[in-house]
Scaffold this motif. Structure first.
Motif, mmCIF file in Angstrom:
data_model
loop_
_atom_site.group_PDB
_atom_site.id
_atom_site.type_symbol
_atom_site.label_atom_id
_atom_site.label_comp_id
_atom_site.label_asym_id
_atom_site.label_seq_id
_atom_site.Cartn_x
_atom_site.Cartn_y
_atom_site.Cartn_z
ATOM 1 N N GLU A 15 0.822 -1.205 0.000
ATOM 2 C CA GLU A 15 0.000 0.000 0.000
ATOM 3 C C GLU A 15 0.859 1.260 0.000
ATOM 4 O OE1 GLU A 15 -3.392 0.483 0.021
ATOM 5 O OE2 GLU A 15 -3.729 -1.649 -0.339
ATOM 6 N N ARG A 71 -9.645 -4.615 -4.028
ATOM 7 C CA ARG A 71 -8.760 -4.076 -5.049
ATOM 8 C C ARG A 71 -7.304 -4.275 -4.636
ATOM 9 N NH1 ARG A 71 -12.063 -3.420 -9.420
ATOM 10 N NH2 ARG A 71 -13.958 -2.259 -8.827
ATOM 11 N N GLU A 115 -3.443 -2.594 -8.792
ATOM 12 C CA GLU A 115 -4.601 -2.148 -9.569
ATOM 13 C C GLU A 115 -4.965 -0.709 -9.212
ATOM 14 O OE1 GLU A 115 -9.148 -3.710 -10.577
ATOM 15 O OE2 GLU A 115 -8.092 -4.439 -8.795
ATOM 16 N N LYS A 116 -4.930 -0.385 -7.916
ATOM 17 C CA LYS A 116 -5.207 0.991 -7.483
ATOM 18 C C LYS A 116 -4.171 1.956 -8.052
ATOM 19 C CE LYS A 116 -7.149 -0.442 -3.007
ATOM 20 N NZ LYS A 116 -6.990 -0.334 -1.540
ATOM 21 N N HIS A 129 -4.638 2.656 -11.771
ATOM 22 C CA HIS A 129 -5.786 3.517 -12.041
ATOM 23 C C HIS A 129 -5.570 4.938 -11.531
ATOM 24 C CE1 HIS A 129 -7.755 -0.309 -13.007
ATOM 25 N NE2 HIS A 129 -8.634 0.422 -13.663
ATOM 26 N N ILE A 165 -11.582 3.435 -8.760
ATOM 27 C CA ILE A 165 -10.748 2.292 -8.396
ATOM 28 C C ILE A 165 -9.482 2.765 -7.691
ATOM 29 C CG2 ILE A 165 -9.356 0.388 -9.310
ATOM 30 C CD1 ILE A 165 -11.443 -0.019 -11.447
ATOM 31 N N GLY A 166 -8.891 3.843 -8.184
ATOM 32 C CA GLY A 166 -7.649 4.344 -7.596
ATOM 33 C C GLY A 166 -7.802 4.781 -6.147
ATOM 34 N N ASN A 167 -8.993 5.287 -5.802
ATOM 35 C CA ASN A 167 -9.228 5.768 -4.436
ATOM 36 C C ASN A 167 -10.045 4.793 -3.601
ATOM 37 O OD1 ASN A 167 -8.046 8.566 -4.489
ATOM 38 N ND2 ASN A 167 -9.475 8.759 -6.203
ATOM 39 N N ALA A 168 -10.249 3.583 -4.111
ATOM 40 C CA ALA A 168 -11.076 2.601 -3.398
ATOM 41 C C ALA A 168 -10.445 2.213 -2.067
ATOM 42 C CB ALA A 168 -11.282 1.367 -4.272
ATOM 43 N N ILE A 204 1.889 2.612 -3.532
ATOM 44 C CA ILE A 204 0.862 2.970 -4.519
ATOM 45 C C ILE A 204 1.164 4.305 -5.195
ATOM 46 C CG2 ILE A 204 -1.550 3.683 -4.754
ATOM 47 C CD1 ILE A 204 -2.347 1.496 -2.854
#
Length: 304
Positions: free
Chosen positions: A13, A74, A78-79, A82, A66-69, A16
């Motif tokens: 994380e 996710r 993937e984040k 996106h 998706i990027g801020n999910a 990212i």
């Protein structure tokens, strides 16, 4: 950068943001194809089985969503991909997309059924908000946190109101938008974003599917009349209206305003004509008096 060789490995994380920047640079170099036509785009970071065409704004909402999910569903990679895509769309593609904005009638014509009953003021519904049991009741995140997240994604809600009952936080919230047409456009965009990410109302109500993350949609008649905490709240704060009905009401108000202004103008014109008439009569009387004065003065001089 060679993402293709790393697709099966994930990142942490904390990585990212850095990885998203690498994705952004990759897109700037043209290593991924986005455009499929003059107005349509595709997401290069979604599996082929989920490929679809997007308009610019739809793809930006998809990438931002998706990027801020917050969901663990996710993967971090993937984040990051996106997030990088969203950054690229905002910085590099936006200027190349027509910035002209349609008027409210055209936008709404494209977005929703004019005769469908919606809750007004425009309201969105969010469900599956994480809660946990503490000190005898369920608690969850504040509405301001979700509001700020939705604002960051471009939906501009006025406020988010979590719904509570005797057990505590119900895991649901209502999202309040402005009452005008722009507020409706924001509400519909909010709904479309959740639908694009497979988290719309139909996905929430689907049977035998695992649910994770937030689900959202625009409040309609079935939500308004429903039993339970959502329906109760909607009936307290809103009414059911249709776009066609509201447009007709706007037209009636506009016609009444035009009629009132026309009557006011006619009254002012009539008053002006009356003033002009009085001025003309006064001028004639003044001229007669001046002539009589001149005659008297002339007669006086001749008698001297």
């Amino acid at each position: 950068m060679g993402h293709s060789s790393e697709e099966d490995t994930d990142i942490s994380e904390s990585e990212i943001e850095d990885y998203g920047e690498q994705t952004y640079e990759e897109l700037k170099k043209g290593e991924r194809e986005l455009k499929v036509s003059e107005e349509k785009f595709t997401c290069p970071y979604c599996p082929k089985k989920r490929k679809r065409d997007y308009l610019y704004k739809e793809l930006l909402q998809h990438a931002s969503g998706i990027g801020n999910a917050n969901s663990n569903k996710r993967r971090a990679r993937e984040k990051a991909n996106h997030l990088g895509l969203a950054r690229f769309l905002e910085k590099e593609v936006q200027n190349g997309v027509s910035s002209s904005k349609p008027n409210h009638a055209t936008a709404i014509e494209d977005l929703c059924d004019h005769d469908e009953k919606l809750v007004w003021p425009w309201i969105g519904i969010v469900v599956n908000i994480p809660t946990h049991y503490r000190d005898g009741r369920y608690v969850g995140e504040s509405g301001s946190k979700l509001r700020d997240d939705l604002r960051a994604r471009g939906f501009n809600p006025k406020r988010v109101h979590p719904l509570w009952n005797f057990r505590g936080h119900s895991g649901t919230a209502v999202v309040e938008f402005n009452k005008d047409w722009l507020g409706l456009n924001n509400a519909i965009a909010f709904e479309k974003d959740y639908e694009l990410n497979q988290h719309g109302k139909q996905h929430w109500e689907a049977k035998d599917t695992e649910k994770s993350g937030l689900y959202g949609w625009v409040a309609r008649a079935d939500d308004y009349i429903s039993a339970g905490i959502i329906g109760e709240h909607l009936r307290k704060v809103g009414d059911l209206k249709t776009v066609s009905g509201m447009k007709a009401e706007e037209d009636r108000k506009a016609d009444k305003l035009v009629s009132n202004l026309t009557n006011l103008l006619e009254t002012k014109n009539k008053n002006l004509l009356e003033v002009e008439s009085i001025f003309t009569e006064t001028s004639i009387s003044f001229n007669k008096l001046a002539e009589e004065k001149d005659k008297l003065h002339q007669a006086y001089n001749e008698g001297m």
